[in-house]
Scaffold this motif. Structure first.
Motif, mmCIF file in Angstrom:
data_model
loop_
_atom_site.group_PDB
_atom_site.id
_atom_site.type_symbol
_atom_site.label_atom_id
_atom_site.label_comp_id
_atom_site.label_asym_id
_atom_site.label_seq_id
_atom_site.Cartn_x
_atom_site.Cartn_y
_atom_site.Cartn_z
ATOM 1 N N SER A 96 0.190 -24.605 33.153
ATOM 2 C CA SER A 96 -0.458 -25.249 31.949
ATOM 3 C C SER A 96 -0.771 -26.597 31.862
ATOM 4 O O SER A 96 -1.831 -26.920 31.161
ATOM 5 N N PHE A 97 0.113 -27.498 32.541
ATOM 6 C CA PHE A 97 -0.171 -28.805 32.425
ATOM 7 C C PHE A 97 -1.625 -29.189 33.369
ATOM 8 O O PHE A 97 -2.140 -29.792 33.084
ATOM 9 N N GLY A 98 -1.262 -28.335 34.448
ATOM 10 C CA GLY A 98 -2.547 -28.564 35.426
ATOM 11 C C GLY A 98 -3.760 -28.390 34.790
ATOM 12 O O GLY A 98 -4.840 -29.267 34.841
ATOM 13 N N LYS A 99 -3.792 -26.766 33.969
ATOM 14 C CA LYS A 99 -5.132 -26.850 33.140
ATOM 15 C C LYS A 99 -5.459 -27.892 32.306
ATOM 16 O O LYS A 99 -6.675 -28.082 31.810
ATOM 17 N N LEU A 100 -4.437 -28.420 31.521
ATOM 18 C CA LEU A 100 -4.493 -29.401 30.447
ATOM 19 C C LEU A 100 -5.179 -30.709 31.341
ATOM 20 O O LEU A 100 -6.251 -31.277 30.650
ATOM 21 N N THR A 103 -8.796 -30.008 32.108
ATOM 22 C CA THR A 103 -9.815 -29.980 30.694
ATOM 23 C C THR A 103 -10.001 -31.349 30.229
ATOM 24 O O THR A 103 -11.005 -31.744 29.854
ATOM 25 N N ILE A 104 -8.867 -32.047 30.144
ATOM 26 C CA ILE A 104 -8.812 -33.455 29.746
ATOM 27 C C ILE A 104 -9.806 -34.271 30.652
ATOM 28 O O ILE A 104 -10.528 -35.162 30.059
ATOM 29 N N CYS A 105 -9.690 -34.160 31.806
ATOM 30 C CA CYS A 105 -10.546 -34.939 32.844
ATOM 31 C C CYS A 105 -12.015 -34.568 32.618
ATOM 32 O O CYS A 105 -12.826 -35.504 32.603
ATOM 33 N N SER A 106 -12.325 -33.196 32.396
ATOM 34 C CA SER A 106 -13.514 -32.814 32.288
ATOM 35 C C SER A 106 -14.032 -33.474 30.798
ATOM 36 O O SER A 106 -15.388 -33.855 30.687
#
Length: 148
Positions: A96-100, A103-106
């Motif tokens: 979940s942290f990786g997905k976060l 998403t934040i980088c995008s």
């Protein structure tokens, strides 16, 4: 008269030496003369490249489309946090942290590409909120209000 002839011969010899020097350096002078033309061509190339990139990229997207993109990223971040709020440890797992982070980088990339469409204060607040979201080992319930 002899002195005049001697000076004339010296002048002709020095002019011939200058002509030899000029012909020896003619290639260098031609290359030097072509630099401004090459610089103008490079400037025109990059100018046209930027114009075509602007015409055929997302930079022509409307403000509403940009805001929708950012809103979708924020909703994606919310969706990452909501299942984790039922988690017993109440912190994000690695996946979940990786997905976060992705998403934040995008979202940051969209904001940077379209930074001229937002005022400086809004950009600053947005960046600070995104930085707060990636605080390590922060509890989910403390980070959800940042999204609101």
């Amino acid at each position: 008269l002899i002195q005049v002839q001697f000076l004339k011969a010296q002048a002709l010899a020095s002019m011939e030496a200058i002509d030899d020097l000029y012909s020896a350096n003619q290639l260098n002078l031609q290359i030097l003369a072509s630099f401004p033309a090459i610089a103008v061509l490079i400037i025109i190339f990059y100018g046209l490249k930027n114009v075509f990139q602007a015409l055929f990229s997302k930079k022509l997207a409307s403000n509403e489309m940009i805001r929708n993109d950012i809103r979708n990223y924020i909703r994606s971040i919310e969706r990452i946090y909501v299942p984790s709020s039922t988690n017993s440890e109440r912190i994000l797992d690695y996946e979940s942290f990786g997905k976060l982070l992705f998403t934040i980088c995008s979202a940051q990339n969209v904001m940077k590409q379209n930074s001229s469409r937002f005022d400086a204060n809004s950009r600053k607040v947005f960046e600070e909120d995104l930085r707060d979201l990636i605080a390590c080992n922060a509890k989910v319930e403390s980070q959800i209000p940042i999204l609101m």
